[in-house]
Enzyme design. Sequence first.
Site: not given
Length: 298
Positions: A55, A99, A122
């Site tokens: 990412k 994460q 997210d």
Amino acid sequence: MSTARLIDGKAISAQIHSETKARTLALREEKGITPGITFVRVGDDPASQAYVRMKGKKAEELGIRSETIVLAETTSQMELLELIKKLNGDSKVHGILVQAPLPRHLKEDEIFSAIDFRKDVDGFHPVNVGKLLLGQNPLFTPCTPAGVHELLIRSGVPLSGAEVVVLGRGNIVGKPMVAILMQKHKHADATVTVLHSRSKNIAEHCRRADVIVAAMGQAHFVKADMVKPGAVVIDVGVNRVEDAAAKNGYRLVGDVDFEAVSQVAGAITPNPGGVGPMTIAMLLSNTVRAAELVAFAT
């Protein structure tokens, strides 16, 4: 050899990356703002390391400032919350991604809720999830289902009035996927059925579907006899199956028996190369949107 049209996630994600890069450049030239995302990783899980690295690399390629903060496996809930509070207050940070999965002693719900919903790229903050369900234009939509939606739109799949089956009711894919597809919207208005581990007559439901989104988490769950001829099949699954010939002793497969289903379906995503690339594309698009919201708020 498949007869179904392939829905190429790599090609479509490349289109989105190109658009995101152009938006990034415009922000920098017109407003003097460089979009920035901070990744927070707790512990040394190999998969998490790989995901964050991938990412971050793509973010930099698009001109997005990327930072990764790595914390020890033993980091406490309070320490992580303090870090998030600091990032919430940093004007150079437009997007924050913690994460998952986190170590078991950490409460994920509390962590995700602590992120400023305006930096929740997210798409899991309760404010954004709630707005999605209510049809109130959330700032950000969860990246994987948003990516699936883009695949369908950009592949010309008609959704209005379509019978859609979503296999799986998880918070990351299943539930938000349903919310996206059921909205009153020119690229939605679908009739959505949710199937899960307790559902009965799963194959019967699937055979009625114009579109199947498989996010069940079971390797090769969707078989050819579960698919209506000409249906569109989107495979979200990532499952490990043992394979003695593979370097690590396993290989990754989807929820769909691709070889068989591709002989029946009208269009299908490969796996890998279908949904996976779209998740990163939507994450970075969301990051630039977060920066745009700041830039054009004044």
